[in-house]
Write a protein that holds these residues in place. Structure first.
Motif, short mmCIF file in Angstrom:
data_model
loop_
_atom_site.label_atom_id
_atom_site.label_comp_id
_atom_site.label_asym_id
_atom_site.label_seq_id
_atom_site.Cartn_x
_atom_site.Cartn_y
_atom_site.Cartn_z
N VAL A 164 0.83 -1.20 0.00
CA VAL A 164 0.00 0.00 0.00
C VAL A 164 0.86 1.25 0.00
O VAL A 164 0.59 2.23 -0.70
CB VAL A 164 -0.94 -0.02 1.22
CG1 VAL A 164 -1.68 1.31 1.36
CG2 VAL A 164 -1.94 -1.16 1.09
N SER A 165 1.95 1.20 0.78
CA SER A 165 2.85 2.37 0.83
C SER A 165 3.52 2.60 -0.52
O SER A 165 3.65 3.75 -0.96
CB SER A 165 3.89 2.15 1.92
OG SER A 165 4.84 3.20 1.92
N ARG A 166 3.96 1.53 -1.19
CA ARG A 166 4.60 1.69 -2.49
C ARG A 166 3.62 2.23 -3.53
O ARG A 166 3.98 3.06 -4.37
CB ARG A 166 5.19 0.36 -2.96
CG ARG A 166 6.47 -0.03 -2.23
CD ARG A 166 7.17 -1.17 -2.94
NE ARG A 166 6.35 -2.38 -2.94
CZ ARG A 166 6.45 -3.35 -2.04
NH1 ARG A 166 7.34 -3.24 -1.05
NH2 ARG A 166 5.70 -4.42 -2.10
N SER A 167 2.37 1.76 -3.47
CA SER A 167 1.38 2.25 -4.44
C SER A 167 1.07 3.72 -4.20
O SER A 167 0.93 4.50 -5.16
CB SER A 167 0.10 1.41 -4.32
OG SER A 167 -0.50 1.57 -3.06
N ARG A 168 1.01 4.15 -2.94
CA ARG A 168 0.77 5.57 -2.66
C ARG A 168 1.94 6.42 -3.11
O ARG A 168 1.77 7.51 -3.64
CB ARG A 168 0.51 5.77 -1.17
CG ARG A 168 -0.84 5.22 -0.71
CD ARG A 168 -1.02 5.47 0.79
NE ARG A 168 -2.33 5.01 1.24
CZ ARG A 168 -2.73 5.07 2.50
NH1 ARG A 168 -1.94 5.57 3.43
NH2 ARG A 168 -3.94 4.61 2.84
N THR A 169 3.16 5.89 -2.90
CA THR A 169 4.34 6.64 -3.32
C THR A 169 4.39 6.78 -4.84
O THR A 169 4.74 7.84 -5.38
CB THR A 169 5.60 5.95 -2.81
OG1 THR A 169 5.52 5.81 -1.38
CG2 THR A 169 6.85 6.75 -3.16
N SER A 170 4.06 5.71 -5.56
CA SER A 170 4.07 5.78 -7.03
C SER A 170 3.02 6.74 -7.55
O SER A 170 3.24 7.44 -8.54
CB SER A 170 3.86 4.38 -7.60
OG SER A 170 2.60 3.86 -7.23
#
Length: 280
Positions: free
Chosen positions: A272-278
């Motif tokens: 979830v964190s990686r998707s928000r960062t992207s």
């Protein structure tokens, strides 16, 4: 012509790499099987109706899981392990995050030396940490309590938090904190409102590793705690020494399930964190 030759060479390299992919996948599957087979082999014994660890099983029963739910000794051991694990997680996460934040702002030759000193408990054998904790706590009169075990486990678990939070801070854009400071935010407000929301996956991962490290540790617990303050790993060790029955395997199966849930939750949070960062 040169471009076509480069494309042909690249295609040949890609073809060679694709040709090796089945072998690589087979090798990875064999490695996973080698790691998981001993664990998966003991899980069915926890459902055995017999009184000993043996194959083939005489029958199917949940009697050993019912034994795990008895107040003494397993539920008391789980309660002590949870209390120590949560205390260790809170204390080591606080100290590890503070140390990582300070090291991330430090420049110079002393940074590597301080980092090596702080992560040294990961390198030093656990029995040495247990012995040193025993003498240190005996000197101040803190032996024989769960709080002493929390302090000793914090020494062992803090380096995991430090490394994970330091890795998260390595990907943090410090211009954001400088912009917040230029707009009048205090250092505490900047950390709370800008830095913390961006590095919290690393903090959560470090907290998870700290809890698991404390929950699984047995050597320090044998040195520091009193005979009546039994944790789950210590009770497992005592059961292996005194009486081996399938209840030990039932407890092990429960611990495996908890570990899988913990790391699956950690992976979901990281995704979830990686998707928000992207997206940002």
């Amino acid at each position: 012509m040169t471009d076509r030759r480069d494309q042909n060479v690249y295609g040949q390299k890609q073809g060679v790499s694709r040709g090796w992919m089945p072998f690589v996948r087979l090798l990875a599957a064999c490695a996973l099987l080698f790691l998981w087979l001993p664990i998966l082999a003991i899980i069915p014994i926890s459902f055995s109706s017999g009184s000993f660890l043996s194959y083939p099983m005489p029958g199917f029963s949940l009697r050993w899981y019912a034994a795990v739910l008895q107040p003494d000794p397993w539920l008391a051991a789980f309660r002590n392990s949870l209390q120590v694990g949560i205390g260790t997680m809170v204390l080591s996460t606080t100290l590890g995050t503070m140390a990582a934040y300070g090291l991330n702002l430090t420049q110079g030759r002393c940074r590597s030396a301080v980092l090596a000193f702080l992560i040294s408990p990961m390198i030093v054998p656990v029995v040495i940490i247990a012995l040193s904790s025993y003498f240190a706590l005996a000197y101040v009169g803190g032996l024989g309590s769960l709080n002493a075990l929390v302090l000793a486990h914090t020494l062992l678990a803090s380096p995991f938090v430090l490394i994970l939070v330091l890795a998260s801070l390595g990907q943090f854009d410090h211009t954001l904190s400088r912009a917040a400071s230029s707009l009048g935010a205090s250092p505490i407000a900047t950390f709370k409102q800008v830095t913390l929301p961006l590095i919290w996956p690393g903090i959560f991962g470090g907290a998870t590793f700290a809890f698991v490290t404390s929950f699984d540790e047995v050597v320090i617990a044998m040195f520091v705690t009193a005979p009546g303050q039994v944790t789950v790993p210590r009770q497992l060790f005592a059961g292996l020494r005194d009486k081996i029955d399938p209840s030990l395997v039932a407890v092990t199966t429960v611990l495996i399930a908890f570990s899988i849930i913990f790391f699956a939750l950690l992976e979901v949070i990281n995704s979830v964190s990686r998707s928000r960062t992207s997206r940002s």
